[in-house]
Scaffold this active site. Structure first.
Site, PDB file in Angstrom:
ATOM      1  N   HIS A 152      -9.829  -4.615  11.126  1.00 32.96           N
ATOM      2  CA  HIS A 152     -10.502  -4.435   9.845  1.00 32.96           C
ATOM      3  C   HIS A 152     -11.777  -3.615   9.986  1.00 32.96           C
ATOM      4  CE1 HIS A 152      -7.753  -7.601   8.648  1.00 32.96           C
ATOM      5  NE2 HIS A 152      -8.123  -7.454   7.394  1.00 32.96           N
ATOM      6  N   GLU A 156       0.804  -1.227   0.000  1.00 30.67           N
ATOM      7  CA  GLU A 156       0.000   0.000   0.000  1.00 30.67           C
ATOM      8  C   GLU A 156       0.833   1.272   0.000  1.00 30.67           C
ATOM      9  OE1 GLU A 156      -0.741  -2.593   1.990  1.00 30.67           O
ATOM     10  OE2 GLU A 156      -2.756  -3.168   1.378  1.00 30.67           O
TER      11      GLU A 156
END
Lengths: 462, 352
Positions: free
Chosen positions: A264, A195
């Site tokens: 998450h 990322e």
């Protein structure tokens, strides 16, 4: 000609120091780069280099002297002390605003307020009128997002999408389904799981004139990349005096999903919304998802576009018009009402509407506002509604501390105090990392009942 | 990206990590004409004098915040950038950026005015020493976060490739930044996608006060691309003609579609990391030794004299540069600070 050598400032905060040691003596020839002296501050000992060429004529401050103020003449080149007697022993901090000499400037109490030169606020555009008889199609939020990207990619060659599993896998959440087939691997690019790196590459490509859409599989993983979103994308235009445009869109699901645990499940809306230089959008339904994503891709500014996994499969009507683009920075009144205002965004809007239905059953007429854009925030729409209802609740799927709800509360107090008949209440997730166990997760997350309870409380009907 | 248009390095049986080094060793230093060498010398001297002046102005309190000088490293930026096609190729670097801007011919006045935080500065006084840009020259900064310029540079290279404009990105970073994780994420993608980028590690031996030996398991930085099948080059960064010779080889490789190259330029910074550097991590003798024996400007000067260039001409040049730098300093000191209204400009491009 005699040159005065003055006590240098060797750090941004240095005001005085100790002249620890002279490394030259009177009569020495010196040239640029020679070390003249060692200077000690409270932080470190530093070497002081010569800038000029010449002969040391006089040393005016002996070694070992403490508290030598920055700017004091400590030696003279090509002359003696009398040659520079006129030069101030104290640093000349003639600090005329507009003429420099900022280091060590005392806090200027008159100038402490920002200037009254803020740019005039633009009247925000409303959503485009939908002509009577326009047909509506029911599409999922997922399809609306895909359609927005596909339409913009057809219209502008510079637009491309990159991210993990966006191409051959067809999107981890199927948002990019079909794009690879239509646009090919040059414009729909699978990245490695990296990322930080690909957010940087996307940002650099935007600086280089392209229009990247960077998909994060979820915004939780964008934490790896947040440096590029904040430091590279958001700040560079300002730091470059407006030269470095960065028209990038960072998009992906944000907020709690279902039973995926704390790492998450987080709403980053308040994080990004706190940063000047970013546009932050968090739509609720399909029409806004499509219209605002198209606007985001066209925007010359870096946009953080926060979706919600639980909303992807929900269907809503989207008007069948050629080019459905919505204004950034404009909230939408999704339900009109007169007794209490419920402000929300993203998935929270659904809970707010559900709560409004329940409240209607109890004779309370709630107005629901979807902020849609978190930065710039449409305070006007919120305040107008407050003027009408005099009561306000903010519903947010996210942590309570330093939240969008906190911001709305502050705006209502600062700018709408006289219209408030009750304190603004915040309804948010519990202030804990999101648990996995089904019962605990349910307890931690916002729901319609909590919004109902808060709305009744501000109406003094609990 | 375009999986059909490139040969992934793994499919190339002739891939040789040392092929460029071998070509460079064979070709040797750049054979500069007297005029070319003179131009390189002039640019290096301008950087040296500019940076000395900046250091002086910092000491006088005219420059604030952080200020990282390029003194000692001049041959790197000058040698490399002299080979680029300005406007077509892009350059990006970290916070030690004054030299890279001067090497691209950007006006010393607007650079110095940025250092003093004035409206006439290249970033309108809103960036400072570490944040200077000139999109006109395809110079993309000037970045303050160590290593961030590496993926950003790969993004610029990505844009070159996407637009098929033939440009190459030169992305500078230091031996310190070479240990950042994002650098390797970028190596991976740059090689995978065969991006037109030259990674330039300016190894000045110290990351702030930490020597390469104390921070790096592999101090031969040109080998750091090996795991990503990026060919490396080990170059003497104190010799401007050696640097120029090396970049010619690297550019041929990248322009020919060969994918990224990693160059290590071994160099040395004479001054502290920033202005407030205690200089306790190295000996004065070490610095003195480099200045006396390895100085790139003195070496270029000696070569010019050897070639029979008139010493008077060099003295004249020195004088011209000094006055150019003094003029920049006067301009930077006397031009006005930004208008208060500038506080609110350039935050966003669009008014929403």
């Amino acid at each position: 000609m005699a040159t005065a050598i003055k006590m240098p400032a060797l750090s941004p905060t240095m005001e005085e120091g100790t002249l620890a040691k002279w490394l030259v003596k009177e009569g020495d020839s010196v040239s640029p780069g020679d070390i003249l002296a060692e200077i000690e501050t409270d932080k470190a000992t530093m070497e002081f280099e010569c800038i000029d060429e010449g002969t040391v004529g006089a040393i005016t401050v002996p070694e070992g002297t403490e508290n030598v103020k920055v700017g004091t003449v400590i030696a003279v080149l090509d002359g003696d002390a009398s040659d520079v007697a006129g030069e101030a022993a104290e640093p000349e901090v003639k600090d005329v605003p507009g003429e420099g000499k900022d280091v060590g400037r005392e806090a200027d109490t008159d100038g402490a307020q920002p200037p009254e030169t803020k740019p005039a606020k633009k009247e925000r555009a409303n959503d485009p009128e939908i002509a009577e008889g326009t047909s509506m199609t029911s599409v999922t939020v997922r399809e609306a997002l895909r359609d927005a990207m596909a339409e913009e990619m057809r219209a502008d060659e510079r637009v491309f999408v990159m991210g993990e599993e966006v191409a051959e896998y067809q999107g981890a959440y199927k948002v990019t389904q079909g794009l690879l087939d239509e646009f090919g691997p040059k414009r729909v690019i699978d990245t490695p799981i990296t990322e930080y790196g690909f957010a940087g590459i996307g940002t650099g490509a935007a600086m280089g004139g392209l229009r990247p859409i960077v998909e994060f599989m979820t915004f939780n993983f964008a934490m790896q990349a947040i440096d590029h979103i904040i430091n590279s994308a958001a700040k560079t235009n300002y730091m470059s005096g407006g030269q470095m445009r960065c028209p990038v869109v960072f998009r992906g699901p944000n907020g709690a999903a279902s039973r995926v645990g704390a790492q998450h499940s987080q709403n980053y809306g308040p994080w990004y919304a706190s940063v000047p230089g970013l546009v932050v959008i968090a739509p609720y339904d399909s029409r806004d998802a499509k219209g605002l994503l198209k606007a985001a891709i066209r925007s010359p500014d870096p946009v953080v576009f926060l979706e919600n996994e639980l909303m992807y499969g929900k269907s809503f009507d989207v008007p069948e018009v050629d080019d459905w683009v919505l204004p950034i920075g404009k909230a939408r009144i999704v339900r009109e009402g007169s007794d209490v205002t419920i402000v929300s965004y993203s998935i929270g809007v659904g809970f707010a509407l559900e709560a409004a239905e329940k409240l209607a059953g109890e004779g309370i007429d709630a107005e629901v506002i979807d902020l849609r854009t978190l930065r710039p925030l449409d305070a006007d729409t919120v305040l107008e509604s407050l003027k009408k209802t005099n009561r306000l609740v903010v519903a947010e799927e996210g942590y309570p501390m330093c939240s969008i709800a906190s911001e709305i509360s502050a705006i209502c107090m600062e700018q709408g105090f006289d219209y408030l008949d009750a304190p603004v209440l915040r309804v948010s997730d519990e202030d804990v990392p999101l648990p996995y166990a089904a019962n605990l997760e349910k307890l931690a997350l916002i729901d319609a009942d909590r919004i109902v309870k808060a709305a009744k409380k501000v109406c003094y009907k609990d | 990206m375009a999986a059909d248009s490139v040969t992934p390095p793994t499919d190339d049986p002739d891939f040789k990590l040392r092929s460029l080094q071998e070509a460079y060793d064979k070709a040797g230093a750049y054979k500069a004409t007297d005029e070319e060498l003179m131009a390189l010398y002039e640019q290096m001297l301008l950087i040296r004098r500019f940076e000395e002046k900046a250091g002086q102005m910092y000491g006088l309190g005219l420059i604030g915040g952080f200020c990282h000088l390029y003194i000692g490293q001049e041959a790197v930026a000058v040698g490399l950038q002299s080979a680029l096609a300005e406007g077509k190729d892009s350059v990006i670097t970290g916070y030690r950026d004054h030299g890279h801007m001067l090497a691209y011919g950007i006006d010393p006045k607007v650079i110095m005015a940025e250092l003093t935080g004035r409206q006439a500065g290249i970033s309108k006084g809103k960036g400072g020493s570490m944040h200077m840009f000139s999109t006109e020259h395809a110079f993309y900064g000037g970045h303050g976060i160590v290593g961030a310029q590496v993926p950003l540079g790969a993004g610029l290279a990505f844009a070159h490739k996407y637009r098929e404009d033939g440009g190459v990105c030169l992305a500078y970073f230091g031996d310190g930044a070479a240990n950042q994780g994002q650098v390797y994420e970028t190596f991976n993608m740059a090689s995978l996608w065969q991006l037109p980028i030259i990674f330039v590690i300016e190894n000045n031996q110290y990351a702030m006060g930490t020597s390469t030996a104390r921070s790096s398991a592999e101090t031969e930085f040109h080998r750091r691309g090996t795991a990503f099948r990026i060919p490396g080059m080990d170059v003497d960064g104190m010799d401007v003609l050696a640097v120029r010779g090396a970049i010619e080889i690297a550019l041929d490789h990248v322009r020919g579609g060969g994918g990224p190259v990693l160059m290590e330029l071994s160099t040395y910074r004479y001054r502290g990391h920033s202005m407030s550097d205690p200089a306790k991590y190295r000996t004065r003798e070490e610095v003195q030794e480099m200045r006396e024996k390895r100085d790139p400007i003195e070496a270029a000067k000696a070569e010019l004299l050897k070639r029979g260039v008139d010493e008077e001409k060099l003295k004249e040049l020195e004088k011209t540069i000094r006055s150019q730098v003094n003029e920049a300093a006067d301009f930077a000191e006397s031009s006005p600070e930004p208008e208060p209204s500038e506080l609110y400009t350039d935050v966003l491009v669009e008014n929403y």
